[in-house]
Design an enzyme around this catalytic site. Structure first.
Site, short mmCIF file in Angstrom:
data_model
loop_
_atom_site.label_atom_id
_atom_site.label_comp_id
_atom_site.label_asym_id
_atom_site.label_seq_id
_atom_site.Cartn_x
_atom_site.Cartn_y
_atom_site.Cartn_z
CB CYS A 54 -3.52 8.24 -7.96
SG CYS A 54 -5.06 7.43 -7.47
CG LEU B 44 -1.66 -1.20 1.65
CD1 LEU B 44 -2.51 -0.91 2.87
CD2 LEU B 44 -2.50 -1.70 0.51
CG ASN C 82 -2.49 8.38 -1.93
OD1 ASN C 82 -2.53 7.17 -1.72
ND2 ASN C 82 -2.86 8.92 -3.07
CE LYS D 66 5.89 -2.40 2.26
NZ LYS D 66 5.89 -1.15 3.03
N PRO D 67 1.66 -2.07 4.76
CG PRO D 67 1.40 -1.15 6.90
CD PRO D 67 1.66 -2.45 6.19
CB SER D 68 3.11 3.56 2.96
OG SER D 68 4.16 4.51 3.02
CD GLU D 69 8.41 2.68 3.40
OE1 GLU D 69 7.35 2.11 3.10
OE2 GLU D 69 9.40 2.71 2.64
CD GLU E 84 -5.77 -0.02 -9.49
OE1 GLU E 84 -6.10 1.12 -9.85
OE2 GLU E 84 -6.18 -1.05 -10.04
CG HIS F 105 -9.52 3.51 -9.41
ND1 HIS F 105 -9.56 4.78 -9.94
CD2 HIS F 105 -8.36 3.43 -8.70
CE1 HIS F 105 -8.48 5.44 -9.55
NE2 HIS F 105 -7.74 4.65 -8.81
CB SER G 241 5.60 5.53 -7.46
OG SER G 241 6.53 4.54 -7.07
P1 NAD Z 1 5.71 4.11 -3.51
O1 NAD Z 1 5.74 3.40 -4.81
O2 NAD Z 1 6.90 4.87 -3.09
O3 NAD Z 1 5.40 3.09 -2.31
C1 NAD Z 1 4.25 2.29 -2.30
C2 NAD Z 1 4.52 1.04 -1.49
O4 NAD Z 1 5.51 0.27 -2.15
C3 NAD Z 1 5.03 1.30 -0.07
O5 NAD Z 1 4.42 0.38 0.81
C4 NAD Z 1 6.51 1.01 -0.20
O6 NAD Z 1 7.10 0.58 1.00
C5 NAD Z 1 6.50 -0.12 -1.22
N1 NAD Z 1 7.77 -0.31 -1.91
C6 NAD Z 1 8.71 0.63 -2.22
N2 NAD Z 1 9.76 0.04 -2.82
C7 NAD Z 1 9.49 -1.28 -2.91
C8 NAD Z 1 10.19 -2.40 -3.44
N3 NAD Z 1 11.41 -2.29 -3.96
N4 NAD Z 1 9.60 -3.62 -3.39
C9 NAD Z 1 8.37 -3.76 -2.85
N5 NAD Z 1 7.66 -2.73 -2.31
C10 NAD Z 1 8.22 -1.51 -2.35
O7 NAD Z 1 4.41 5.04 -3.59
P2 NAD Z 1 3.91 6.12 -2.50
O8 NAD Z 1 4.83 7.29 -2.55
O9 NAD Z 1 3.63 5.43 -1.21
O10 NAD Z 1 2.48 6.53 -3.12
C11 NAD Z 1 2.30 7.56 -4.03
C12 NAD Z 1 2.07 6.99 -5.42
O11 NAD Z 1 0.96 6.11 -5.40
C13 NAD Z 1 1.71 8.08 -6.41
O12 NAD Z 1 2.41 7.86 -7.62
C14 NAD Z 1 0.22 7.88 -6.63
O13 NAD Z 1 -0.25 8.33 -7.88
C15 NAD Z 1 0.09 6.39 -6.48
N6 NAD Z 1 -1.29 6.03 -6.15
C16 NAD Z 1 -2.05 5.41 -7.11
C17 NAD Z 1 -3.38 5.07 -6.84
C18 NAD Z 1 -4.24 4.39 -7.88
O14 NAD Z 1 -5.33 3.94 -7.53
N7 NAD Z 1 -3.82 4.31 -9.12
C19 NAD Z 1 -3.92 5.34 -5.58
C20 NAD Z 1 -3.12 5.96 -4.62
C21 NAD Z 1 -1.79 6.29 -4.91
#
Ligand code: NAD
Length: 489
Positions: free
Chosen positions: A294, A159, A162, A185-188, A260, A459, A239
């Site tokens: 997003c 996850l 945001n 696994k939520p975001s850190e 997503e 979505h 991302s």
């Molecule tokens: P991020 O990609 O940095 O992190 C997302 C998750 O991935 C976190 O839990 C992180 O710990 C994990 N992660 C990072 N590196 C990893 C790796 N090497 N292996 C496995 N997992 C890893 O994204 P963010 O900054 O948390 O979120 C913002 C992004 O999310 C923006 O680009 C936004 O557009 C996108 N987003 C998309 C949607 C959608 O529905 N399309 C919804 C919400 C956010």
């Protein structure tokens, strides 16, 4: 031993939270990660960095639980989901308060996120009696063919920060009702609300191993989860760069992915539009969650005859924006950005727009509130197609505007993007709206309204915005696979 209710758990001083694996809160390993309040920089709590061995334990627990979970009638699985949503509603104020403090969301929006999450879980539970297969006639005499819909098995949900709370449900509820088990696994950056979710879920009688929560950084626990051969489906929101990396990790085990990813949503404003409505909807779409959504409008194409009038209306709205620390101030439009890194990314994007020749009409720098990661709401005009501000996701309260001569040009510019998540158009002309609906190459198009998806929709992003989708019937079935059975006559 005194029982700590979730409400007490969070009103306490910062504490160490524990992973939830196989129905138990586990002992933490050596390394802990600090979680900060982005409006103040103060410590809110600490979560464990889950290493590959603990990830393995979580995946195996999910695998072990999955067989019995799948055998339950779907309506019983739905019953467990409803117990979870009831718990969330009981604790809706504490949950929203934690999201405010942890992510920097304004209180009203945090409350919407919690309530929407409980509703979403109930909505997915309603599918229990409607998971459909098919019966087909065969090519052989007296033979019947059945297309059975089965769970994929063990799901890994990774996850972003945001909408950290809602996204737990978007992954968990369709996975569980269709008979899968899950490791989240939520975001850190924003994990504590997921840990509080697990504490509430642990108060229900959900069987052990069906829902597991592990914390940690992406390159450690995320990587271990995404490369685990025991995972059958990775559902990831985040991302583009991380999504692409996860897809490469998944390829080694041929694990399915549902991605997503990011967006750069275009909004088209035609000369016959209701300009007040367009300005308000695009403004709301831009400042909601401090621009960190997003699917919200990130670039505007306005027809020349109404450009100046539209900019004036947007300017008035941007000037009136109230922002600050949402944990102490009410009635705000927006809070801080989620982190120092997020603030720096937005600042760089605006500086680059200036260097490339765009005009900053209002805002354009970090806001000096004494503490926290705040950025001024920023309106930019004179943007052109090749500028980074029109091509790269900014993820902040920054709106660039480009002038266009007609709908065809606007649609061509909107489509000329590596992203394809959502789009919008403002017009009173039905033919123009229908042309946009036909020609915009995006997963969603909003006509005369702000970008915010409904749970019964779908979505899904085109191009680099993702693979597969979420919500509604089509999102539910992403958590299933089809098994064909031939019954000879
Ligand atoms: P991020 O990609 O940095 O992190 C997302 C998750 O991935 C976190 O839990 C992180 O710990 C994990 N992660 C990072 N590196 C990893 C790796 N090497 N292996 C496995 N997992 C890893 O994204 P963010 O900054 O948390 O979120 C913002 C992004 O999310 C923006 O680009 C936004 O557009 C996108 N987003 C998309 C949607 C959608 O529905 N399309 C919804 C919400 C956010």
């Amino acid at each position: 031993m005194t029982h700590r209710t979730p409400a007490q758990a969070f009103s306490d001083q910062p504490r160490d939270w524990r992973n939830y694996i196989d129905g138990r809160f586990t002992d933490n390993g050596a390394e802990m990660i600090d979680v900060l309040n982005p409006a103040t920089g103060t410590l809110l709590g600490r979560i464990p960095e889950t290493d590959a061995d603990q990830v393995d334990v979580a995946v195996k627990a999910a695998r072990h639980a999955q067989g019995a979970w799948e055998k339950l009638p779907a309506i019983e699985r739905a019953g467990y989901l409803r117990k979870i949503s009831a718990k969330l509603r009981e604790h809706r104020l504490e949950l929203a308060d934690l999201i405010v403090k942890e992510q920097g969301k304004i209180r009203g929006l945090a409350q919407v996120e919690v309530d929407f999450t409980a509703d979403y879980i109930d909505y997915m539970a309603e599918w229990a009696r409607r998971i459909e297969g098919e019966v087909l006639t065969s090519d052989r005499p007296n033979e019947t063919m059945l297309l059975l819909r089965k769970p994929v098995g063990v799901v890994a949900g990774i996850l972003p920060w945001n909408f950290p709370f809602f996204l737990i449900a978007r992954k968990m509820a369709p996975a569980l009702v269709t008979g899968n088990t899950i490791v989240i696994k939520p975001s850190e950056e924003t994990p504590l609300n997921a840990y509080l979710f697990a504490e509430l879920l642990a108060e229900t009688d959900l069987p052990a191993g069906v829902f597991n929560l592990i914390g940690g950084r992406g390159h450690v626990s995320g990587e271990a989860l995404a490369s685990h051969p025991g995972v059958d489906l990775i559902t990831f929101t985040g991302s583009v760069a991380t999504g692409s990396h996860i897809m490469q990790l998944a390829a080694k085990n041929l694990t399915r992915v549902n991605l997503e990813l990011g967006g750069k949503a275009p909004a088209i404003v035609l000369k016959d539009a209701d300009l007040d409505l367009a300005a308000q909807a695009i403004y709301d779409s831009r400042v909601i969650n401090t621009g960190q959504v997003c699917n919200c409008a990130e670039r505007v194409y306005v027809e020349r005859p109404v450009h100046n009038a539209f900019v004036e209306k947007m300017k008035a709205l941007f000037e009136a924006t109230r922002y600050g620390d949402p944990s102490v101030l009410e009635d705000l439009h927006m809070g801080p950005l989620v982190s120092q890194a997020g603030l720096e990314k937005v600042a760089r994007a605006v500086d680059l727009a200036r260097e490339q020749g765009a005009q900053v009409i209002i805002g354009g720098k970090a806001a000096d509130l004494g503490q926290g990661f705040h950025y001024e709401p920023t309106l930019i005009t004179g943007a052109t197609e090749k500028m980074d501000i029109m091509q790269r996701e900014t993820f902040g309260p920054v709106l660039p505007i480009q002038v266009v001569d007609g709908l065809d040009e606007a649609i061509a510019l909107a489509n000329d993007s590596e992203y394809g998540l959502t789009s919008s158009i403002y017009t009173r002309d039905l033919n123009a709206a229908m042309q946009a609906a036909r020609e915009l190459k995006f997963g969603e198009t909003y006509i005369n309204r702000e970008n915010f998806e409904a749970m019964q929709g779908f979505h899904a992003g085109r191009r680099k915005s993702g693979i597969g989708g979420a919500d509604g019937k089509h999102g539910l079935y992403e958590f299933t696979e089809t098994h064909v059975v031939y019954i000879a006559g």
